[in-house]
Scaffold this motif. Structure first.
Motif, PDB file in Angstrom:
ATOM      1  N   VAL A 106      32.399  70.839 -25.619  1.00 21.62           N
ATOM      2  CA  VAL A 106      31.625  72.072 -25.787  1.00 21.62           C
ATOM      3  C   VAL A 106      30.199  71.761 -26.239  1.00 21.62           C
ATOM      4  N   PHE A 107      29.987  70.592 -26.825  1.00 21.89           N
ATOM      5  CA  PHE A 107      28.665  70.202 -27.310  1.00 21.89           C
ATOM      6  C   PHE A 107      27.857  69.421 -26.280  1.00 21.89           C
ATOM      7  N   SER A 108      28.423  69.202 -25.096  1.00 25.02           N
ATOM      8  CA  SER A 108      27.718  68.471 -24.047  1.00 25.02           C
ATOM      9  C   SER A 108      26.450  69.224 -23.679  1.00 25.02           C
ATOM     10  N   PRO A 109      25.294  68.601 -23.828  1.00 28.67           N
ATOM     11  CA  PRO A 109      24.033  69.332 -23.721  1.00 28.67           C
ATOM     12  C   PRO A 109      23.700  69.863 -22.338  1.00 28.67           C
ATOM     13  N   TYR A 110      24.311  69.340 -21.305  1.00 29.66           N
ATOM     14  CA  TYR A 110      23.927  69.756 -19.966  1.00 29.66           C
ATOM     15  C   TYR A 110      24.941  70.653 -19.273  1.00 29.66           C
ATOM     16  N   ARG A 153      29.822  80.460 -34.078  1.00 29.66           N
ATOM     17  CA  ARG A 153      29.525  79.204 -34.793  1.00 29.66           C
ATOM     18  C   ARG A 153      28.355  78.465 -34.155  1.00 29.66           C
ATOM     19  N   LEU A 154      28.302  78.441 -32.834  1.00 27.44           N
ATOM     20  CA  LEU A 154      27.195  77.772 -32.151  1.00 27.44           C
ATOM     21  C   LEU A 154      25.867  78.481 -32.426  1.00 27.44           C
ATOM     22  N   PHE A 155      25.890  79.800 -32.509  1.00 30.25           N
ATOM     23  CA  PHE A 155      24.693  80.548 -32.919  1.00 30.25           C
ATOM     24  C   PHE A 155      24.318  80.192 -34.355  1.00 30.25           C
ATOM     25  N   ASP A 156      25.307  80.192 -35.244  1.00 32.58           N
ATOM     26  CA  ASP A 156      25.057  79.905 -36.654  1.00 32.58           C
ATOM     27  C   ASP A 156      24.467  78.513 -36.860  1.00 32.58           C
ATOM     28  N   LEU A 157      24.872  77.571 -36.030  1.00 29.43           N
ATOM     29  CA  LEU A 157      24.353  76.202 -36.112  1.00 29.43           C
ATOM     30  C   LEU A 157      22.981  76.054 -35.442  1.00 29.43           C
ATOM     31  N   LYS A 158      22.474  77.154 -34.890  1.00 30.13           N
ATOM     32  CA  LYS A 158      21.180  77.157 -34.209  1.00 30.13           C
ATOM     33  C   LYS A 158      21.177  76.228 -32.990  1.00 30.13           C
ATOM     34  N   LEU A 159      22.337  76.149 -32.327  1.00 33.02           N
ATOM     35  CA  LEU A 159      22.485  75.268 -31.180  1.00 33.02           C
ATOM     36  C   LEU A 159      22.240  75.955 -29.851  1.00 33.02           C
ATOM     37  N   ILE A 160      22.620  77.224 -29.736  1.00 33.05           N
ATOM     38  CA  ILE A 160      22.540  77.894 -28.438  1.00 33.05           C
ATOM     39  C   ILE A 160      21.660  79.126 -28.494  1.00 33.05           C
ATOM     40  N   PHE A 169      24.538  81.080 -21.593  1.00 38.15           N
ATOM     41  CA  PHE A 169      23.950  80.372 -22.721  1.00 38.15           C
ATOM     42  C   PHE A 169      23.354  79.036 -22.286  1.00 38.15           C
ATOM     43  N   LYS A 170      22.481  78.540 -23.134  1.00 39.52           N
ATOM     44  CA  LYS A 170      21.979  77.176 -22.975  1.00 39.52           C
ATOM     45  C   LYS A 170      21.757  76.611 -24.365  1.00 39.52           C
ATOM     46  N   TYR A 171      21.786  75.279 -24.424  1.00 39.80           N
ATOM     47  CA  TYR A 171      21.471  74.643 -25.691  1.00 39.80           C
ATOM     48  C   TYR A 171      19.985  74.743 -25.953  1.00 39.80           C
ATOM     49  N   LYS A 172      19.630  74.877 -27.204  1.00 40.77           N
ATOM     50  CA  LYS A 172      18.228  74.976 -27.592  1.00 40.77           C
ATOM     51  C   LYS A 172      17.522  73.642 -27.358  1.00 40.77           C
ATOM     52  N   ASP A 173      16.231  73.737 -27.136  1.00 44.32           N
ATOM     53  CA  ASP A 173      15.421  72.557 -26.819  1.00 44.32           C
ATOM     54  C   ASP A 173      15.513  71.481 -27.893  1.00 44.32           C
ATOM     55  N   TRP A 174      15.528  71.870 -29.169  1.00 47.13           N
ATOM     56  CA  TRP A 174      15.552  70.859 -30.229  1.00 47.13           C
ATOM     57  C   TRP A 174      16.762  69.946 -30.085  1.00 47.13           C
ATOM     58  N   GLU A 216      23.944  68.963 -38.496  1.00 47.97           N
ATOM     59  CA  GLU A 216      23.453  69.495 -39.769  1.00 47.97           C
ATOM     60  C   GLU A 216      22.159  68.796 -40.196  1.00 47.97           C
ATOM     61  N   LYS A 217      22.105  67.494 -40.006  1.00 47.70           N
ATOM     62  CA  LYS A 217      20.924  66.713 -40.389  1.00 47.70           C
ATOM     63  C   LYS A 217      19.729  66.994 -39.483  1.00 47.70           C
ATOM     64  N   ASN A 218      19.962  67.216 -38.206  1.00 46.00           N
ATOM     65  CA  ASN A 218      18.887  67.309 -37.216  1.00 46.00           C
ATOM     66  C   ASN A 218      18.432  68.719 -36.861  1.00 46.00           C
ATOM     67  N   ARG A 219      19.242  69.712 -37.153  1.00 45.03           N
ATOM     68  CA  ARG A 219      18.875  71.057 -36.718  1.00 45.03           C
ATOM     69  C   ARG A 219      17.731  71.620 -37.557  1.00 45.03           C
ATOM     70  N   PRO A 220      16.918  72.460 -36.941  1.00 44.95           N
ATOM     71  CA  PRO A 220      15.815  73.084 -37.684  1.00 44.95           C
ATOM     72  C   PRO A 220      16.338  73.939 -38.840  1.00 44.95           C
ATOM     73  N   GLN A 221      15.747  73.799 -39.975  1.00 50.45           N
ATOM     74  CA  GLN A 221      16.185  74.558 -41.147  1.00 50.45           C
ATOM     75  C   GLN A 221      15.391  75.826 -41.347  1.00 50.45           C
ATOM     76  N   ASP A 222      14.311  76.000 -40.589  1.00 54.95           N
ATOM     77  CA  ASP A 222      13.409  77.122 -40.809  1.00 54.95           C
ATOM     78  C   ASP A 222      13.629  78.294 -39.880  1.00 54.95           C
ATOM     79  N   GLU A 223      14.620  78.245 -39.033  1.00 58.19           N
ATOM     80  CA  GLU A 223      14.833  79.372 -38.107  1.00 58.19           C
ATOM     81  C   GLU A 223      15.625  80.472 -38.768  1.00 58.19           C
TER      82      GLU A 223
END
Length: 146
Positions: A12-16, A50-57, A102-107, A139-146
């Motif tokens: 589910v985390f596969s970026p493409y 959860r994917l929204f909460d993690l700022k992934l999608i 949906f798509k994964y966010k650019d970051w 958790e380490k890499n996701r933007p914290q300011d969104e």
């Protein structure tokens, strides 16, 4: 109930290709033939939340709500309400084509590509050898300011 960061759900985390359609998400968490069940809907909604909460999608096409919602700023809870309203129990593959995409966010893609990820990389091997604990990495890499 699905536990998102189990090894069996790494797809589910596969970026493409992990999240484009709701049925893509369902398949990645193990719902292949029983994706029409109430349990599939419940687990799918939990994963999307959860994917929204993690700022992934993000939603890149709203399906039947496209004209109404395109370019509109919505909170995660507002997005989830629209998704819940569109996604009915018993939805078929064809039905999912009129629902949000949906798509994964650019970051996320940029951080993975900076570590050597390409469209031809074996995703599971990449996670095992380059990422390790995917939950901690996100958790380490996701933007914290969104």
């Amino acid at each position: 109930m699905v536990t998102l960061f189990e090894d069996k759900n790494v797809g589910v985390f596969s970026p493409y290709d992990g999240v484009e359609f709701i049925y893509s998400i369902l398949q990645e968490i193990g719902y292949y033939s029983n994706f029409k069940s109430p349990e599939a809907r419940r687990d799918g909604l939990l994963v999307i939340q959860r994917l929204f909460d993690l700022k992934l999608i993000e939603v890149f096409h709203w399906g039947n709500y496209e004209k109404k919602l395109k370019n509109k700023e919505l909170s995660t809870s507002e997005k989830m309400i629209y998704i819940q309203n569109l996604w009915f129990i018993g939805a078929s593959f064809e039905d999912f084509h009129s629902m949000p995409m949906f798509k994964y966010k650019d970051w996320y893609i940029e951080k993975l590509e900076a570590q050597g990820m390409t469209q031809t990389t074996d995703w599971e091997e990449f996670v095992a050898t380059k990422i390790g604990d995917l939950e901690k990495w996100i958790e380490k890499n996701r933007p914290q300011d969104e």
